[in-house]
Design an enzyme around this catalytic site. Structure first.
Site, PDB file in Angstrom:
ATOM      1  N   TYR A   7       0.938  -1.344   0.038  1.00 56.02           N
ATOM      2  CA  TYR A   7      -0.004  -0.001   0.105  1.00 56.02           C
ATOM      3  C   TYR A   7       0.898   1.158  -0.112  1.00 56.02           C
ATOM      4  CZ  TYR A   7      -3.824  -2.997   1.049  1.00 56.02           C
ATOM      5  OH  TYR A   7      -5.194  -3.749   1.346  1.00 56.02           O
TER       6      TYR A   7
ATOM      7  N   LYS B 291       3.225 -15.172   2.101  1.00 54.14           N
ATOM      8  CA  LYS B 291       3.255 -16.044   0.978  1.00 54.14           C
ATOM      9  C   LYS B 291       4.509 -16.212   0.852  1.00 54.14           C
ATOM     10  CE  LYS B 291       0.505 -17.135  -1.998  1.00 54.14           C
ATOM     11  NZ  LYS B 291       0.100 -18.566  -2.366  1.00 54.14           N
TER      12      LYS B 291
ATOM     13  N   ASP C 135      -3.134 -17.696   1.744  1.00 58.43           N
ATOM     14  CA  ASP C 135      -4.136 -18.341   0.969  1.00 58.43           C
ATOM     15  C   ASP C 135      -4.991 -19.500   1.883  1.00 58.43           C
ATOM     16  OD1 ASP C 135      -1.963 -19.893   0.280  1.00 58.43           O
ATOM     17  OD2 ASP C 135      -2.466 -20.389  -1.619  1.00 58.43           O
TER      18      ASP C 135
ATOM     19  N   ASP D 160      -5.531  -6.736   5.711  1.00 52.39           N
ATOM     20  CA  ASP D 160      -6.859  -6.244   5.185  1.00 52.39           C
ATOM     21  C   ASP D 160      -7.821  -7.118   4.854  1.00 52.39           C
ATOM     22  OD1 ASP D 160      -8.367  -4.133   4.112  1.00 52.39           O
ATOM     23  OD2 ASP D 160      -7.382  -3.770   2.522  1.00 52.39           O
TER      24      ASP D 160
ATOM     25  N   ASP E  57     -11.194  -8.758   7.365  1.00 49.53           N
ATOM     26  CA  ASP E  57     -12.616  -8.800   6.847  1.00 49.53           C
ATOM     27  C   ASP E  57     -13.256  -9.850   6.849  1.00 49.53           C
ATOM     28  OD1 ASP E  57     -12.555  -6.026   6.108  1.00 49.53           O
ATOM     29  OD2 ASP E  57     -13.475  -6.294   4.277  1.00 49.53           O
TER      30      ASP E  57
HETATM   31  C1  IPM Z   1      -9.208  -0.862   6.213  1.00 50.95           C
HETATM   32  C2  IPM Z   1      -9.948  -0.300   4.885  1.00 50.95           C
HETATM   33  C3  IPM Z   1      -8.913   0.486   4.493  1.00 50.95           C
HETATM   34  C4  IPM Z   1      -7.491  -0.044   4.049  1.00 50.95           C
HETATM   35  C5  IPM Z   1      -9.343   1.542   3.251  1.00 50.95           C
HETATM   36  C6  IPM Z   1     -10.457   2.207   3.521  1.00 50.95           C
HETATM   37  C7  IPM Z   1      -7.984   2.444   2.951  1.00 50.95           C
HETATM   38  O1  IPM Z   1     -10.132  -1.242   4.070  1.00 50.95           O
HETATM   39  O2  IPM Z   1      -8.952  -0.432   7.099  1.00 50.95           O
HETATM   40  O3  IPM Z   1      -9.061  -2.237   6.221  1.00 50.95           O
HETATM   41  O4  IPM Z   1      -7.512  -0.694   2.979  1.00 50.95           O
HETATM   42  O5  IPM Z   1      -6.793  -0.105   4.859  1.00 50.95           O
HETATM   43 MG    MG Z   2     -10.127  -3.317   4.691  1.00 53.88          MG
END
Ligand code: IPM
Ligand code: MG
Length: 368
Positions: A141, A192, A225, A249, A253
């Site tokens: 990133y 990985k 993975d 990230d 989620d």
């Molecule tokens: C998170 C979000 C952020 C990220 C975005 C909004 C930049 O998805 O905090 O997980 O990718 O880190």
């Molecule tokens: Mg995120």
């Protein structure tokens, strides 16, 4: 001296969920004599609309001077076509980078009352308690070179760079090992290493640190993975997971959904401790700005409320107050109140506001 708290509610549902935290802050001041010196600022699309940038230098300076920052969410379709450096997300990334918040703690914890709200079988998730530690200021990133270029043949080429140094790996791994020590002394390090040199370096450095300083923590390495698969196959095998920015990230989620809803997951982003033991810190829900439901008073405020509880715990050492807020959330869920995202048959569906009010009422009850 009152602690300086900067609130950046951001875009979409950010302001609505943050309004519920304000109720709790007011409650703390009135009922517990705990006052914060609260200021507010803009980040994301709302800052772009007002100032032409997703984060102004003034707000950045305020964040650096604050004892803690509490953030709602950034982003929305309205700003999708902006150039990269003006996108709402850049505001958040700049906060993380300039505050040097390299360790992102994302606890995936299943409240008993919500075990059945998960899309996974109840048995798989009941009692689940995972801590994902995501590296937050390095990796793909932020790596250079990056950009989109046009090649001589007219084709376009997009570039991002995954890059980690030993010190970046070691400092975040150390945070994870310390947490593992306070929990079940079990850690998975995820990368990985089979296809990426940065992943191989990650694996080697984490192992070295473990052998040198944390031999009491059981360490396993896992490919990212496979980790994604294992999180939905048998999530309770995990305790602490440490991983890089990109995989963290994605995996966080994924882990969030185990808990019933993305609307339940808080996070803390921490920097290095200074000589006084003070760390820069930013707290935010893992969910995004959810523009589709913004302004409808239906978002789940609990992830932001739980982020506030993490702030009490990690920045201000207010363990009793943190426990109190978490207990209030638990009791309200046990009592059957649900926002739309965690709605279950036989429960009472409530709005963002009503959920916030219920938490405050429960705080009153708990504090006697
Ligand atoms: C998170 C979000 C952020 C990220 C975005 C909004 C930049 O998805 O905090 O997980 O990718 O880190
Ligand atoms: Mg995120």
């Amino acid at each position: 001296m009152a602690k300086k708290l900067l609130i950046l509610a951001g875009d979409g549902i950010g302001p609505e969920v943050m309004a519920q935290v304000r109720r709790i802050i007011d409650w703390m001041a009135k009922k517990r004599q705990i006052s914060f010196d609260v200021s507010e600022g803009l980040v994301g699309g709302c800052s772009y609309d007002a100032h032409g940038v997703p984060l102004t230098d003034e707000t950045m300076a305020e964040a650096l001077a604050a004892d803690a920052v509490l953030l709602g969410a950034v982003g929305g379709q309205k700003w999708d076509d902006l150039p990269f450096e003006l996108k709402p997300e850049r505001g958040l990334l700049r906060l993380r980078k300039d505050m040097d918040l390299f360790a992102n703690l994302r606890p995936a914890f299943v409240f008993d009352a919500l075990a059945e709200a998960s899309t996974l079988k109840t048995d798989l998730v009941r009692g689940l308690d995972i801590m994902i530690v995501r590296e937050l200021t390095g990796g793909v990133y932020f790596g250079q070179p990056r950009g989109i270029e046009t090649l001589p043949n007219g084709e376009r080429r997009g570039v991002n760079t995954q890059v980690y140094t030993t010190s970046e790996i070691v400092r975040v791994a150390r945070v994870a090992f310390e947490l593992a020590r306070k929990r079940g002394r079990k850690m998975h390090s995820v990368e990985k290493a089979n296809v990426m040199e940065s992943g191989l370096l990650w694996r080697e450095e984490v192992q070295k640190l473990r052998d040198a300083e944390y031999a009491d923590v059981e360490l396993q390495h896992m490919y990212a993975d496979n980790c994604a698969m294992q999180l939905v196959r048998n999530p309770k095998q995990f305790d602490v997971i440490v991983t890089d920015n990109l995989f963290g990230d994605l995996l966080s989620d994924c882990a969030a959904m185990l808990t019933g809803s993305l609307g339940m997951l808080p996070s803390a982003s921490l920097g290095a401790a200074d000589a006084q033991g003070r760390r820069r810190a930013l707290y935010e829900p893992v969910h995004g700005s959810a523009p589709d439901i913004a302004g409808k008073d239906m978002a789940n405020p609990l992830a932001t409320i739980l982020s506030f509880a993490m702030m009490l715990r990690y920045s201000f050492d207010m363990m009793a107050e943190a426990d109190l807020v978490e207990k209030a959330v638990k009791n309200v869920l046990d009592g059957g109140l649900r926002t739309a995202d965690i709605m279950q048959p036989g429960k009472a569906r409530v709005s963002t506001t009503v959920m916030g009010e219920a938490i405050v009422r429960e705080l009153d009850k708990l504090a006697g």
